[in-house]
Design an enzyme around this catalytic site. Structure first.
Site, PDB file in Angstrom:
ATOM      1  N   GLY A 107      -1.885  -1.374   7.975  1.00  0.00           N
ATOM      2  CA  GLY A 107      -1.613  -0.101   8.637  1.00  0.00           C
ATOM      3  C   GLY A 107      -1.245  -0.361  10.089  1.00  0.00           C
ATOM      4  CD  GLN A 133      -2.958  -0.038  15.743  1.00  0.00           C
ATOM      5  OE1 GLN A 133      -2.586   0.547  14.731  1.00  0.00           O
ATOM      6  NE2 GLN A 133      -3.668  -1.148  15.703  1.00  0.00           N
ATOM      7  CB  CYS A 189      -8.575  -2.994  14.921  1.00  0.00           C
ATOM      8  SG  CYS A 189      -7.402  -1.915  15.795  1.00  0.00           S
ATOM      9  CG  LEU A 190      -3.023  -5.091  12.813  1.00  0.00           C
ATOM     10  CD1 LEU A 190      -1.626  -4.634  12.413  1.00  0.00           C
ATOM     11  CD2 LEU A 190      -3.282  -6.515  12.337  1.00  0.00           C
ATOM     12  CG  HIS A 226      -8.481   1.613  11.006  1.00  0.00           C
ATOM     13  ND1 HIS A 226      -9.457   0.670  11.270  1.00  0.00           N
ATOM     14  CD2 HIS A 226      -7.468   1.328  11.872  1.00  0.00           C
ATOM     15  CE1 HIS A 226      -9.045  -0.126  12.240  1.00  0.00           C
ATOM     16  NE2 HIS A 226      -7.829   0.243  12.618  1.00  0.00           N
ATOM     17  CD  GLU A 227      -3.703   2.464  10.733  1.00  0.00           C
ATOM     18  OE1 GLU A 227      -3.293   2.645  11.899  1.00  0.00           O
ATOM     19  OE2 GLU A 227      -4.167   1.368  10.351  1.00  0.00           O
ATOM     20  CG  HIS A 229      -5.401   3.318  15.653  1.00  0.00           C
ATOM     21  ND1 HIS A 229      -5.857   2.644  16.768  1.00  0.00           N
ATOM     22  CD2 HIS A 229      -5.490   2.440  14.626  1.00  0.00           C
ATOM     23  CE1 HIS A 229      -6.204   1.412  16.420  1.00  0.00           C
ATOM     24  NE2 HIS A 229      -6.001   1.253  15.124  1.00  0.00           N
TER      25      HIS A 229
HETATM   26  O1  K1U Z   1      -4.618  -0.138  12.401  1.00  0.00           O
HETATM   27  C1  K1U Z   1      -4.804  -1.351  12.359  1.00  0.00           C
HETATM   28  O2  K1U Z   1      -5.279  -1.946  13.299  1.00  0.00           O
HETATM   29  C2  K1U Z   1      -4.471  -2.077  11.095  1.00  0.00           C
HETATM   30  C3  K1U Z   1      -5.713  -2.522  10.336  1.00  0.00           C
HETATM   31  C4  K1U Z   1      -6.098  -1.438   9.361  1.00  0.00           C
HETATM   32  C5  K1U Z   1      -7.342  -1.607   8.563  1.00  0.00           C
HETATM   33  C6  K1U Z   1      -7.942  -2.801   8.309  1.00  0.00           C
HETATM   34  C7  K1U Z   1      -9.083  -2.890   7.543  1.00  0.00           C
HETATM   35  C8  K1U Z   1      -9.644  -1.779   7.015  1.00  0.00           C
HETATM   36  C9  K1U Z   1      -9.040  -0.594   7.279  1.00  0.00           C
HETATM   37  C10 K1U Z   1      -7.902  -0.507   8.055  1.00  0.00           C
HETATM   38  C11 K1U Z   1      -5.368  -3.819   9.642  1.00  0.00           C
HETATM   39  O3  K1U Z   1      -4.518  -3.896   8.836  1.00  0.00           O
HETATM   40  S1  K1U Z   1      -6.232  -5.211  10.130  1.00  0.00           S
HETATM   41  C12 K1U Z   1      -5.834  -6.413   8.867  1.00  0.00           C
HETATM   42  C13 K1U Z   1      -6.910  -6.385   7.869  1.00  0.00           C
HETATM   43  O4  K1U Z   1      -8.031  -6.346   8.268  1.00  0.00           O
HETATM   44  C14 K1U Z   1      -6.689  -6.375   6.422  1.00  0.00           C
HETATM   45  C15 K1U Z   1      -5.549  -6.885   5.875  1.00  0.00           C
HETATM   46  C16 K1U Z   1      -5.392  -6.866   4.506  1.00  0.00           C
HETATM   47  C17 K1U Z   1      -6.374  -6.353   3.683  1.00  0.00           C
HETATM   48  C18 K1U Z   1      -7.529  -5.859   4.241  1.00  0.00           C
HETATM   49  C19 K1U Z   1      -7.697  -5.870   5.627  1.00  0.00           C
HETATM   50 ZN    ZN Z   2      -6.637  -0.477  14.193  1.00  0.00          ZN
END
Ligand code: K1U
Ligand code: ZN
Length: 184
Positions: free
Chosen positions: A46, A51, A88-89, A130-131, A134
């Site tokens: 996401g 971001q 979170c990225l 989560h989004e 944000h």
């Molecule tokens: O918004 C963001 O920072 C993106 C974030 C979203 C997210 C991660 C984990 C749980 C809920 C929402 C990410 O994509 S971080 C990457 C990550 O943690 C992930 C990647 C693939 C599968 C699961 C998690």
């Molecule tokens: Zn995030």
């Protein structure tokens, strides 16, 4: 398409409320395309406009190979609770467990301005919430207990030294490598 820089914790825009998108112009569609490219390069599921330093109320997600753009999203239903790990990225290398609704339904406009609803459970439900956070300037670390947040922040103090400009610049080769991996 272009890779965008991801703003990291400490950048003021991450704590601001996003503003509704008025008209879905080519600029908005280009932003969504660039956000997908950036999200994939960062191995995320996401990414919200805040971001990448933008004020538009929109985010992109891709869970289970289903890419979605949500413009002006609203939460219309939620049910149950579930705890799970999040990252979170914008806060690289920091993870924590967050309790969220187990099932959510959101209504939004797509990139063509058509209204649609998406219902999510498990990882999609978590990612949608989560989004949405944000877009309100909220981050998953806000839900951690005082002790867990303190230890996450201590780790982040060491990590943030890698981002003196509070921007994370992705390497286009990351995207190329992922395409190669998928082709194997
Ligand atoms: O918004 C963001 O920072 C993106 C974030 C979203 C997210 C991660 C984990 C749980 C809920 C929402 C990410 O994509 S971080 C990457 C990550 O943690 C992930 C990647 C693939 C599968 C699961 C998690
Ligand atoms: Zn995030």
């Amino acid at each position: 398409m272009s890779l965008l820089e991801i703003h990291v914790l400490g950048a003021p825009g991450l704590r601001q409320e996003s503003q509704p998108v008025g008209a879905i112009t080519d600029d908005v569609r280009r932003l969504a395309d660039d956000m997908f490219e950036t999200m994939y390069a960062a191995s995320g599921i996401g990414l919200a406009a805040a971001q990448v330093g933008r004020r538009e109320r929109l985010f992109v997600v891709d869970v289970d190979d289903t890419p979605l753009v949500l413009i002006n999203p609203e939460l219309v239903a939620r049910d149950g609770t579930a705890k799970g790990e999040e990252g979170c990225l914008s806060i690289p290398e920091i993870y924590g467990d967050v309790e969220r609704a187990a099932r959510v339904t959101m209504r939004a406009l797509d990139a063509d301005g058509r209204a649609f609803e998406v219902e999510g459970t498990e990882l999609l439900a978590r990612c949608l919430q989560h989004e949405m956070d944000h877009l309100q300037g909220r981050l998953f670390i806000d839900y951690l207990s005082i002790l867990k947040r303190r230890s996450a922040m201590a780790k982040w103090e060491r990590e943030r030294a890698k981002y003196p400009s509070l921007r994370r610049t992705l390497d286009p080769r990351d995207l190329a490598e992922q395409h190669n991996d998928e082709a194997l």
